[in-house]
Write a protein that holds these residues in place. Structure first.
Motif, PDB file in Angstrom:
ATOM      1  N   MET A   1       0.662  -1.485   0.109  1.00 50.35           N
ATOM      2  CA  MET A   1      -0.540   0.370   0.248  1.00 50.35           C
ATOM      3  C   MET A   1       1.018   1.238  -0.258  1.00 50.35           C
ATOM      4  SD  MET A   1      -2.620   0.257  -0.146  1.00 50.35           S
ATOM      5  CE  MET A   1      -4.124   1.281   0.787  1.00 50.35           C
ATOM      6  N   ASP A   2       1.850   0.947   1.055  1.00 52.79           N
ATOM      7  CA  ASP A   2       2.797   2.525   0.377  1.00 52.79           C
ATOM      8  C   ASP A   2       3.114   2.422  -1.102  1.00 52.79           C
ATOM      9  OD1 ASP A   2       3.021   2.430   3.228  1.00 52.79           O
ATOM     10  OD2 ASP A   2       4.904   1.097   3.729  1.00 52.79           O
ATOM     11  N   ARG A   3       3.384   1.507  -2.088  1.00 51.50           N
ATOM     12  CA  ARG A   3       3.891   2.251  -3.343  1.00 51.50           C
ATOM     13  C   ARG A   3       2.367   3.222  -3.865  1.00 51.50           C
ATOM     14  NH1 ARG A   3       5.694   5.000  -7.255  1.00 51.50           N
ATOM     15  NH2 ARG A   3       5.525   4.108  -9.263  1.00 51.50           N
ATOM     16  N   LEU A   4       1.169   2.577  -3.566  1.00 51.57           N
ATOM     17  CA  LEU A   4      -0.333   3.494  -3.864  1.00 51.57           C
ATOM     18  C   LEU A   4       0.153   4.761  -3.099  1.00 51.57           C
ATOM     19  CD1 LEU A   4      -2.036   0.415  -4.161  1.00 51.57           C
ATOM     20  CD2 LEU A   4      -1.158   1.270  -5.724  1.00 51.57           C
ATOM     21  N   ALA A   5       0.217   4.854  -1.704  1.00 46.73           N
ATOM     22  CA  ALA A   5       0.277   6.550  -1.429  1.00 46.73           C
ATOM     23  C   ALA A   5       1.308   7.146  -1.975  1.00 46.73           C
ATOM     24  CB  ALA A   5       0.560   5.667  -0.213  1.00 46.73           C
ATOM     25  N   GLN A   6       2.216   6.806  -1.948  1.00 48.61           N
ATOM     26  CA  GLN A   6       3.577   7.609  -3.260  1.00 48.61           C
ATOM     27  C   GLN A   6       3.473   7.388  -4.382  1.00 48.61           C
ATOM     28  OE1 GLN A   6       7.643   5.507  -2.780  1.00 48.61           O
ATOM     29  NE2 GLN A   6       8.138   7.021  -4.350  1.00 48.61           N
ATOM     30  N   LEU A   7       2.827   6.951  -5.360  1.00 45.47           N
ATOM     31  CA  LEU A   7       2.129   7.151  -6.854  1.00 45.47           C
ATOM     32  C   LEU A   7       0.809   8.746  -7.175  1.00 45.47           C
ATOM     33  CD1 LEU A   7       2.337   6.508  -9.575  1.00 45.47           C
ATOM     34  CD2 LEU A   7       0.635   4.532  -9.055  1.00 45.47           C
ATOM     35  N   ARG A   8       0.333   8.163  -5.855  1.00 44.11           N
ATOM     36  CA  ARG A   8      -1.106   9.581  -5.244  1.00 44.11           C
ATOM     37  C   ARG A   8      -0.167  10.643  -5.477  1.00 44.11           C
ATOM     38  NH1 ARG A   8      -5.665   7.786  -1.102  1.00 44.11           N
ATOM     39  NH2 ARG A   8      -6.761   9.626  -1.924  1.00 44.11           N
ATOM     40  N   ARG A   9       0.865  10.619  -3.798  1.00 43.86           N
ATOM     41  CA  ARG A   9       1.312  12.440  -4.168  1.00 43.86           C
ATOM     42  C   ARG A   9       2.531  12.366  -4.669  1.00 43.86           C
ATOM     43  NH1 ARG A   9       2.457   9.219   0.547  1.00 43.86           N
ATOM     44  NH2 ARG A   9       5.327   8.220   0.175  1.00 43.86           N
ATOM     45  N   GLU A  10       2.862  11.979  -5.986  1.00 46.48           N
ATOM     46  CA  GLU A  10       4.109  11.801  -6.787  1.00 46.48           C
ATOM     47  C   GLU A  10       2.698  12.855  -7.996  1.00 46.48           C
ATOM     48  OE1 GLU A  10       5.486   8.302  -8.385  1.00 46.48           O
ATOM     49  OE2 GLU A  10       7.370   8.594  -6.257  1.00 46.48           O
ATOM     50  N   ARG A  11       1.873  11.785  -8.063  1.00 47.58           N
ATOM     51  CA  ARG A  11       1.055  12.290  -9.142  1.00 47.58           C
ATOM     52  C   ARG A  11       0.257  13.685  -8.852  1.00 47.58           C
ATOM     53  NH1 ARG A  11      -1.564   6.735 -10.781  1.00 47.58           N
ATOM     54  NH2 ARG A  11      -0.433   6.474 -12.589  1.00 47.58           N
ATOM     55  N   ASN A  12      -0.228  14.134  -7.867  1.00 51.29           N
ATOM     56  CA  ASN A  12      -0.223  15.411  -7.085  1.00 51.29           C
ATOM     57  C   ASN A  12       0.708  16.528  -7.260  1.00 51.29           C
ATOM     58  OD1 ASN A  12      -2.781  14.753  -6.640  1.00 51.29           O
ATOM     59  ND2 ASN A  12      -2.793  14.015  -4.525  1.00 51.29           N
ATOM     60  N   GLN A  13       2.235  16.998  -7.103  1.00 43.74           N
ATOM     61  CA  GLN A  13       3.427  16.618  -6.872  1.00 43.74           C
ATOM     62  C   GLN A  13       3.506  17.209  -8.899  1.00 43.74           C
ATOM     63  OE1 GLN A  13       5.844  14.693  -4.981  1.00 43.74           O
ATOM     64  NE2 GLN A  13       5.534  15.464  -3.055  1.00 43.74           N
ATOM     65  N   LEU A  14       2.563  16.181  -8.989  1.00 38.90           N
ATOM     66  CA  LEU A  14       3.213  16.568 -11.336  1.00 38.90           C
ATOM     67  C   LEU A  14       1.767  17.858 -11.240  1.00 38.90           C
ATOM     68  CD1 LEU A  14       4.443  15.427 -13.264  1.00 38.90           C
ATOM     69  CD2 LEU A  14       2.357  14.219 -13.990  1.00 38.90           C
ATOM     70  N   HIS A  15       1.144  18.032 -10.706  1.00 45.16           N
ATOM     71  CA  HIS A  15       0.031  18.615 -11.372  1.00 45.16           C
ATOM     72  C   HIS A  15       0.398  20.207 -10.649  1.00 45.16           C
ATOM     73  CE1 HIS A  15      -3.912  20.298 -12.026  1.00 45.16           C
ATOM     74  NE2 HIS A  15      -4.299  20.630 -11.230  1.00 45.16           N
ATOM     75  N   GLU A  16       1.026  20.124  -9.598  1.00 51.75           N
ATOM     76  CA  GLU A  16       1.710  21.582  -8.856  1.00 51.75           C
ATOM     77  C   GLU A  16       2.584  21.730  -9.570  1.00 51.75           C
ATOM     78  OE1 GLU A  16      -0.478  22.585  -6.160  1.00 51.75           O
ATOM     79  OE2 GLU A  16      -1.823  21.153  -5.859  1.00 51.75           O
ATOM     80  N   LEU A  17       3.570  21.500 -10.212  1.00 52.10           N
ATOM     81  CA  LEU A  17       4.962  22.147 -11.178  1.00 52.10           C
ATOM     82  C   LEU A  17       4.348  23.141 -12.205  1.00 52.10           C
ATOM     83  CD1 LEU A  17       6.524  18.564 -11.993  1.00 52.10           C
ATOM     84  CD2 LEU A  17       7.296  20.429 -10.169  1.00 52.10           C
ATOM     85  N   SER A  18       5.013  24.146 -12.265  1.00 53.82           N
ATOM     86  CA  SER A  18       5.593  25.362 -12.992  1.00 53.82           C
ATOM     87  C   SER A  18       5.777  24.527 -14.823  1.00 53.82           C
ATOM     88  CB  SER A  18       5.693  26.285 -12.786  1.00 53.82           C
ATOM     89  OG  SER A  18       7.659  25.697 -12.864  1.00 53.82           O
ATOM     90  N   ASP A  19       4.930  25.474 -15.337  1.00 54.70           N
ATOM     91  CA  ASP A  19       5.661  24.856 -16.757  1.00 54.70           C
ATOM     92  C   ASP A  19       6.570  25.052 -17.365  1.00 54.70           C
ATOM     93  OD1 ASP A  19       2.809  24.469 -17.544  1.00 54.70           O
ATOM     94  OD2 ASP A  19       2.455  26.524 -18.557  1.00 54.70           O
TER      95      ASP A  19
END
Length: 48
Positions: A1-19
């Motif tokens: 389950m840790d992998r899924l939580a990490q993946l979720r965080r990474e995808r959320n962070q990706l959304h926040e990156l500048s162009d």
């Protein structure tokens, strides 16, 4: 389950990156948005 939580965080962070940062890693805003909308349990490779 840790992998899924990490993946979720990474995808959320990706959304926040500048162009500018997205360009640095070779992604467009469209690609980043598409990836960030994927469900955290969808972990079979990011290019769809």
């Amino acid at each position: 389950m840790d992998r899924l939580a990490q993946l979720r965080r990474e995808r959320n962070q990706l959304h926040e990156l500048s162009d500018e940062l997205l360009r640095d890693i070779g992604l467009t805003r469209h690609e980043a948005n598409r990836e960030s909308r994927r469900h955290f349990w969808d972990d079979i490779g990011w290019r769809r």
